[in-house]
Scaffold this active site. Structure first.
Site, PDB file in Angstrom:
ATOM      1  N   GLY A  46     -60.552  44.618  -6.977  1.00  0.00           N
ATOM      2  CA  GLY A  46     -59.306  45.260  -7.117  1.00  0.00           C
ATOM      3  C   GLY A  46     -59.765  46.471  -5.524  1.00  0.00           C
ATOM      4  O   GLY A  46     -58.045  46.889  -5.011  1.00  0.00           O
ATOM      5  N   ASP A 105     -60.544  51.460  -7.848  1.00  0.00           N
ATOM      6  CA  ASP A 105     -58.920  51.329  -7.835  1.00  0.00           C
ATOM      7  C   ASP A 105     -58.327  51.522  -8.845  1.00  0.00           C
ATOM      8  O   ASP A 105     -57.233  52.846  -7.980  1.00  0.00           O
ATOM      9  CB  ASP A 105     -58.149  49.265  -7.586  1.00  0.00           C
ATOM     10  CG  ASP A 105     -59.160  48.912  -9.290  1.00  0.00           C
ATOM     11  OD1 ASP A 105     -59.760  49.110  -9.839  1.00  0.00           O
ATOM     12  OD2 ASP A 105     -58.291  47.482  -9.198  1.00  0.00           O
ATOM     13  N   ASP A 108     -59.247  53.354 -15.562  1.00  0.00           N
ATOM     14  CA  ASP A 108     -58.086  52.932 -16.775  1.00  0.00           C
ATOM     15  C   ASP A 108     -58.382  54.235 -18.404  1.00  0.00           C
ATOM     16  O   ASP A 108     -58.764  54.961 -18.557  1.00  0.00           O
ATOM     17  CB  ASP A 108     -57.829  51.803 -16.773  1.00  0.00           C
ATOM     18  CG  ASP A 108     -56.507  50.825 -18.015  1.00  0.00           C
ATOM     19  OD1 ASP A 108     -55.936  51.578 -17.781  1.00  0.00           O
ATOM     20  OD2 ASP A 108     -56.806  49.862 -18.505  1.00  0.00           O
ATOM     21  N   LYS A 136     -54.596  55.853 -15.025  1.00  0.00           N
ATOM     22  CA  LYS A 136     -53.579  56.346 -15.930  1.00  0.00           C
ATOM     23  C   LYS A 136     -54.602  57.127 -17.445  1.00  0.00           C
ATOM     24  O   LYS A 136     -54.673  56.676 -18.130  1.00  0.00           O
ATOM     25  CB  LYS A 136     -53.914  55.324 -16.734  1.00  0.00           C
ATOM     26  CG  LYS A 136     -53.102  53.766 -15.785  1.00  0.00           C
ATOM     27  CD  LYS A 136     -53.364  52.305 -15.971  1.00  0.00           C
ATOM     28  CE  LYS A 136     -52.760  51.038 -15.746  1.00  0.00           C
ATOM     29  NZ  LYS A 136     -52.927  50.276 -16.335  1.00  0.00           N
ATOM     30  N   PHE A 157     -48.635  48.096 -16.235  1.00  0.00           N
ATOM     31  CA  PHE A 157     -49.429  46.852 -15.680  1.00  0.00           C
ATOM     32  C   PHE A 157     -49.431  46.878 -13.728  1.00  0.00           C
ATOM     33  O   PHE A 157     -48.182  46.353 -13.620  1.00  0.00           O
ATOM     34  CB  PHE A 157     -49.993  46.036 -16.276  1.00  0.00           C
ATOM     35  CG  PHE A 157     -50.859  45.301 -15.892  1.00  0.00           C
ATOM     36  CD1 PHE A 157     -52.009  45.316 -16.839  1.00  0.00           C
ATOM     37  CD2 PHE A 157     -51.109  44.115 -15.046  1.00  0.00           C
ATOM     38  CE1 PHE A 157     -53.544  44.662 -15.800  1.00  0.00           C
ATOM     39  CE2 PHE A 157     -52.212  43.716 -14.385  1.00  0.00           C
ATOM     40  CZ  PHE A 157     -53.784  43.828 -15.502  1.00  0.00           C
ATOM     41  N   VAL A 158     -50.440  47.543 -13.442  1.00  0.00           N
ATOM     42  CA  VAL A 158     -49.810  46.944 -11.686  1.00  0.00           C
ATOM     43  C   VAL A 158     -50.453  46.148 -10.947  1.00  0.00           C
ATOM     44  O   VAL A 158     -51.867  45.792 -11.320  1.00  0.00           O
ATOM     45  CB  VAL A 158     -49.965  48.238 -11.077  1.00  0.00           C
ATOM     46  CG1 VAL A 158     -49.460  49.922 -11.643  1.00  0.00           C
ATOM     47  CG2 VAL A 158     -51.334  49.050 -11.400  1.00  0.00           C
ATOM     48  N   ASP A 164     -55.403  43.179  -8.899  1.00  0.00           N
ATOM     49  CA  ASP A 164     -54.348  41.328  -9.735  1.00  0.00           C
ATOM     50  C   ASP A 164     -53.624  41.582 -10.611  1.00  0.00           C
ATOM     51  O   ASP A 164     -54.023  42.329 -11.436  1.00  0.00           O
ATOM     52  CB  ASP A 164     -55.086  40.266  -9.133  1.00  0.00           C
ATOM     53  CG  ASP A 164     -56.177  40.846  -9.890  1.00  0.00           C
ATOM     54  OD1 ASP A 164     -57.055  41.922 -10.317  1.00  0.00           O
ATOM     55  OD2 ASP A 164     -56.676  39.694 -10.654  1.00  0.00           O
ATOM     56  N   ARG A 170     -52.783  40.392  -4.938  1.00  0.00           N
ATOM     57  CA  ARG A 170     -53.596  41.351  -4.336  1.00  0.00           C
ATOM     58  C   ARG A 170     -52.846  41.577  -2.831  1.00  0.00           C
ATOM     59  O   ARG A 170     -53.048  42.877  -2.206  1.00  0.00           O
ATOM     60  CB  ARG A 170     -55.105  41.050  -4.387  1.00  0.00           C
ATOM     61  CG  ARG A 170     -55.316  40.687  -4.889  1.00  0.00           C
ATOM     62  CD  ARG A 170     -57.121  40.317  -4.771  1.00  0.00           C
ATOM     63  NE  ARG A 170     -57.923  40.220  -6.362  1.00  0.00           N
ATOM     64  CZ  ARG A 170     -58.207  40.582  -7.336  1.00  0.00           C
ATOM     65  NH1 ARG A 170     -58.060  41.653  -7.234  1.00  0.00           N
ATOM     66  NH2 ARG A 170     -58.828  40.345  -7.928  1.00  0.00           N
TER      67      ARG A 170
HETATM   68  P1  IMP Z   1     -61.129  50.757 -17.395  1.00  0.00           P
HETATM   69  O1  IMP Z   1     -62.872  50.226 -17.171  1.00  0.00           O
HETATM   70  O2  IMP Z   1     -60.719  50.349 -18.659  1.00  0.00           O
HETATM   71  O3  IMP Z   1     -61.301  52.126 -16.263  1.00  0.00           O
HETATM   72  O4  IMP Z   1     -60.390  50.272 -15.772  1.00  0.00           O
HETATM   73  C1  IMP Z   1     -60.045  49.815 -14.828  1.00  0.00           C
HETATM   74  C2  IMP Z   1     -60.597  48.432 -14.153  1.00  0.00           C
HETATM   75  O5  IMP Z   1     -59.667  47.755 -14.733  1.00  0.00           O
HETATM   76  C3  IMP Z   1     -59.551  48.692 -12.948  1.00  0.00           C
HETATM   77  O6  IMP Z   1     -60.833  48.931 -12.116  1.00  0.00           O
HETATM   78  C4  IMP Z   1     -58.918  47.660 -12.646  1.00  0.00           C
HETATM   79  O7  IMP Z   1     -60.053  45.896 -11.350  1.00  0.00           O
HETATM   80  C5  IMP Z   1     -58.879  46.734 -13.897  1.00  0.00           C
HETATM   81  N1  IMP Z   1     -57.111  47.278 -14.480  1.00  0.00           N
HETATM   82  C6  IMP Z   1     -56.518  48.819 -15.217  1.00  0.00           C
HETATM   83  N2  IMP Z   1     -55.728  48.518 -14.903  1.00  0.00           N
HETATM   84  C7  IMP Z   1     -54.227  47.762 -14.595  1.00  0.00           C
HETATM   85  C8  IMP Z   1     -54.028  47.371 -13.341  1.00  0.00           C
HETATM   86  O8  IMP Z   1     -52.507  48.352 -14.678  1.00  0.00           O
HETATM   87  N3  IMP Z   1     -53.713  46.040 -13.275  1.00  0.00           N
HETATM   88  C9  IMP Z   1     -54.375  45.592 -12.850  1.00  0.00           C
HETATM   89  N4  IMP Z   1     -56.019  46.353 -12.734  1.00  0.00           N
HETATM   90  C10 IMP Z   1     -56.224  46.922 -14.098  1.00  0.00           C
HETATM   91 MG    MG Z   2     -61.687  47.521 -10.601  1.00  0.00          MG
END
Ligand code: IMP
Ligand code: MG
Length: 186
Positions: A46, A105, A108, A136, A157-158, A164, A170
């Site tokens: 991402g 990217d 979350d 987020k 969701f972006v 992606d 992308r």
């Molecule tokens: P985390 O481990 O939950 O912090 O998530 C991180 C990864 O989840 C990010 O690096 C993204 O690749 C993916 N992700 C989280 N939110 C989104 C979204 O809204 N769109 C697409 N990918 C996301």
């Molecule tokens: Mg990622």
């Protein structure tokens, strides 16, 4: 600028100009705080578009970073994290004793960055900073401090600018909110 897809519509959230301005501003913040002997560790897939722009923005400030990649997966083809972060292909060996800026990217749940920091400790990295283009905070499960962040976004969701949904979108030069049934909480 709203794109229609088989999954629904993509509503613009951050346009190209705001992205470009924010990336330049982030590079200026980094130039004030980070050492010149920097290694960028780009989290794939991402962050690759963001990282390419950030790398060139850092060059405007005289940086000549090394670039390494780490591939991780946590989503599969859904829009909710599966809560398990998979490392694909291993951690680059050349990170030992380096000063590393982790470029992601989106932060979350925080699980990805938490896992990466753990891996980097194991790899003998000298110093680490974290950066995510999008944050987020409402979704956080694990607290990992971000040293640099581009934009705070709501719990939507972006896609676009390297990010992606099921390996699509992308290529969009802007970031949008994908409106599908399963991106809205029931
Ligand atoms: P985390 O481990 O939950 O912090 O998530 C991180 C990864 O989840 C990010 O690096 C993204 O690749 C993916 N992700 C989280 N939110 C989104 C979204 O809204 N769109 C697409 N990918 C996301
Ligand atoms: Mg990622």
């Amino acid at each position: 600028m709203v794109a229609s897809t088989a999954h629904g519509r993509i509503r613009p959230l951050i346009d190209q100009q705001r992205l470009a301005q924010r990336v330049e501003a982030l590079a200026a913040e980094m130039a004030a705080r980070l050492p010149r002997d920097l290694t960028m560790l780009v989290l794939l897939k991402g962050a690759f578009v963001f990282a390419a722009d950030l790398l060139r923005a850092l060059a405007h400030h005289g940086f000549t970073p090394r670039v390494e990649f780490l591939r991780l997966a946590s989503y599969g083809h859904g829009t909710r994290s599966r809560g398990r972060v998979e490392v694909i292909g291993g951690v680059p060996e050349s990170l030992a004793d380096r000063r590393v800026l982790v470029v992601d990217d989106i932060q979350d749940t925080g699980r990805t960055l938490a896992r990466v920091l753990e891996l980097l400790r194991g790899a003998g990295v000298r110093q680490v900073w974290t950066c995510a283009l999008l944050d987020k905070p409402s979704r956080r499960e694990v607290e990992v401090p971000l040293d640099f962040r581009g934009f705070e976004v709501p719990d939507v969701f972006v896609v676009g600018y390297g990010i992606d949904f099921a390996e699509r979108w992308r290529e969009l030069p802007w970031i949008g909110h994908l409106e599908t049934e399963d991106t809205h909480p029931c």
